[in-house]
Design an enzyme around this catalytic site. Structure first.
Site, PDB file in Angstrom:
ATOM      1  N   LYS A  55      13.084 120.428  -4.754  1.00 54.57           N
ATOM      2  CA  LYS A  55      14.480 120.378  -4.332  1.00 54.57           C
ATOM      3  C   LYS A  55      15.117 121.738  -4.485  1.00 54.57           C
ATOM      4  O   LYS A  55      14.958 122.394  -5.499  1.00 54.57           O
ATOM      5  CB  LYS A  55      15.251 119.374  -5.192  1.00 54.57           C
ATOM      6  CG  LYS A  55      14.825 117.963  -4.948  1.00 54.57           C
ATOM      7  CD  LYS A  55      15.147 117.094  -6.130  1.00 54.57           C
ATOM      8  CE  LYS A  55      14.984 115.640  -5.754  1.00 54.57           C
ATOM      9  NZ  LYS A  55      16.261 115.006  -5.546  1.00 54.57           N
ATOM     10  N   ASP A 152      29.021 108.797  -8.177  1.00 51.37           N
ATOM     11  CA  ASP A 152      28.676 108.664  -6.757  1.00 51.37           C
ATOM     12  C   ASP A 152      27.505 107.705  -6.585  1.00 51.37           C
ATOM     13  O   ASP A 152      26.538 107.990  -5.882  1.00 51.37           O
ATOM     14  CB  ASP A 152      28.365 110.028  -6.141  1.00 51.37           C
ATOM     15  CG  ASP A 152      28.421 109.985  -4.599  1.00 51.37           C
ATOM     16  OD1 ASP A 152      29.010 109.017  -4.053  1.00 51.37           O
ATOM     17  OD2 ASP A 152      27.881 110.895  -3.952  1.00 51.37           O
TER      18      ASP A 152
END
Ligand SMILES: [Zn+2]
EC number: 2.7.11.24
Length: 415
Positions: A55, A152
Site C-alpha cells: 500500500k 469510517d
C-alpha cells in the site's frame, strides 16, 4: 550519501528487492484496489514467497496536517495485533531522507471486501451474516479497548478473504477518543449512509458509539442486500433515520446543535416503525432484529457497546464457527479442539497519541517518520525496498488515489 544510495538501489531490474540479497518479486497487474487513503497492489514477498498487499500512502509531506494524519495511521498500523484488524506486516525501507516522499506499507492480502460481496449475486446465508458480524464486532471491541474511534466503518473498509476472515481497515480518519466533552471534534467523518444521528445533528462531541451505529447499518445491509438509509443529503439522511426510529426525545437530542433540533421539532411527530426491519429478509429473525435495534438507537449513550453486542445470543453461532475453523487463537489436537481462554481479546495499554503534541513542522515530522520506519525494521528479516526504475513500479506510483469525491462528504452546517 545520496549518490551511493542511488547507485546501490536504482540499477536493479526487479520490482521490489530485499535490500541485501537482491531476491526479486513482480507486481501483479490483476489486483489493484483503492481505499480512501491508500493505493493497494498485490505483491509477493521475496523473503518467504507469500502473497501480500503493498500500500502506498501518498502525499504524505504536503503539509503538517497530512504528515500528522499519516504518522498517526502508520503508528496505529504498527500497534495493532488482532486478527480482525488490518496491521502492518512491514514497511518498505525508506530512501535517503532527501528522496523520502512516499511510504509503502506491506499488509496481509485480502481478496475482497464486504461492499463487493453485498452487491455481488453471491448468496449470503445467515451463517455468513453471523460470522461477518461477529468479526466486525470482535475487531471493534479491540479498537475501542485501545481507545480508538475508527470513524469510517463502512462495507468497503471491511476486507474479507476467501475463508471469510474479515479485517477492519483504513485508519485514515481514526483517532483516539476524546474524554473531555468540552473539546470539539471534527464532524467531517463517516461516509453519509453510515453516519450516526448525533454527527448528522451537529454534536460537537461524540464517542465510539458512532462506530456501533455504522455496524448497525451494515448489519441491516447484510440482511437486506441494500443500503439501509440511502439518502441524497445529510438532512434527508436524518429524516430517513427518524422515519424508522420515530421522533427522538429531547433527551436523546441533548448534544445536537440548535438548528438540527429545530428541524426535528418543526417536522411532523413520527411514530417508530421498527417492525419493518423484519421485512429486510427471511434471515431477520427475532434475535437478529433484537440485536439490530440495540445498535440503531438514536441516543448514543443508550446504544449497545461492542462488548455487550458480542454477548448477544444472535452471535453465539458466529463465535462457534469462527473459533472452530477460522481463527488463529484456537487449535486442534488429536483429542479435539483446544479453545482460547479469551474469545474476544482487548488491548492493554491503550494506543497513546501523546507523540502528536510535539509535531511542529513538516521537516521535523519527516525526520521522525523516517527514524520510526528504520526502528520498525530492527529485526531478523532483510529489509524490503522498492526499485523506482522498474516499469510496473512507475505505473503504480503514477496511479491516482483518494479523489475528493471519495472522501466523506462534509457535514451539513446547521447554524
Ligand atoms: Zn479461536
Amino acid at each position: 550519501n545520496k549518490k551511493g544510495f542511488l547507485k546501490n538501489h536504482v540499477i536493479l531490474k526487479t520490482e521490489i528487492i530485499a535490500a541485501k540479497n537482491l531476491t526479486f518479486i513482480g507486481i501483479s497487474p490483476c489486483l489493484m484496489a483503492y481505499f480512501s487513503s491508500f493505493l493497494l497492489r498485490s505483491v509477493t514477498d521475496p523473503r518467504d514467497g507469500k502473497r501480500v498487499a503493498l500500500k502506498k500512502m501518498p502525499n504524505v509531506f504536503q503539509n503538517l496536517v497530512s504528515c500528522k494524519r499519516v504518522f498517526r495511521e502508520l503508528k496505529m498500523l504498527c500497534f495493532f495485533k488482532h486478527d480482525n484488524v488490518l496491521s502492518a506486516l512491514d514497511i518498505l525501507q525508506p530512501p535517503h531522507i532527501d528522496y523520502f516522499e512516499e511510504i509503502y506499507v506491506v499488509t496481509e492480502l485480502m481478496q475482497s471486501d464486504l461492499h463487493k460481496i453485498i452487491v455481488s449475486p453471491q448468496p449470503l446465508s445467515s451463517d455468513h451474516v453471523k460470522v461477518f458480524l461477529y468479526q466486525i464486532l470482535r475487531g471493534l471491541k479491540y479498537l475501542h479497548s485501545a481507545g480508538i474511534l475508527h470513524r469510517d466503518i463502512k462495507p468497503g473498509n471491511l476486507l474479507v478473504n476467501s475463508n471469510c476472515v474479515l479485517k477492519i481497515c483504513d485508519f485514515g480518519l481514526a483517532r483516539v477518543e476524546e474524554l473531555d466533552e468540552s473539546r470539539h471534534m471534527t464532524q467531517e467523518v463517516v461516509t453519509q449512509y453510515y453516519r450516526a444521528p448525533e454527527i448528522l445533528m451537529g454534536s460537537r462531541h461524540y464517542s465510539n458509539a458512532i462506530d456501533i451505529w455504522s455496524v448497525g447499518c451494515i448489519f441491516a445491509e447484510l440482511l437486506g442486500r441494500r443500503i439501509l438509509f440511502q439518502a441524497q443529503s445529510p438532512i434527508q439522511q436524518l429524516d430517513l433515520i427518524t422515519d424508522l426510529l420515530g421522533t427522538p426525545s429531547l433527551e436523546a437530542m441533548r448534544t445536537a446543535c440548535e438548528g438540527a433540533r429545530a428541524h426535528i421539532l418543526r417536522g411532523p411527530h413520527k411514530q417508530p416503525s421498527l417492525p419493518v426491519l423484519y421485512t429486510l429478509s427471511s434471515q431477520a429473525t427475532h434475535e437478529a432484529v433484537h440485536l439490530l435495534c440495540r445498535m440503531l438507537v438514536f441516543d448514543p449513550s443508550k446504544r449497545i457497546s461492542a462488548k455487550d453486542a458480542l454477548a448477544h445470543p444472535y452471535l453465539d453461532e458466529g463465535r462457534l464457527r469462527y473459533h472452530t475453523c477460522m481463527c488463529k487463537c484456537c487449535y486442534t489436537t488429536s483429542s479435539g479442539r483446544v479453545y482460547t481462554s479469551d474469545f474476544e481479546p482487548v488491548t492493554n495499554p491503550k494506543f497513546d497519541d501523546g507523540f502528536e503534541k510535539n509535531l511542529t513542522s513538516v521537516r521535523q515530522v519527516k525526520e521522525i517518520i523516517h527514524q520510526f520506519i528504520l526502528e520498525q525494521q530492527k529485526g531478523n528479516r532483510v529489509p524490503l525496498c522498492i526499485n523506482p526504475q522498474s516499469a510496473a513500479f512507475k505505473s503504480f506510483i503514477s496511479s491516482t488515489v483518494a479523489q475528493p469525491s471519495e472522501m466523506p462528504p462534509s457535514p451539513l452546517v446547521w447554524e
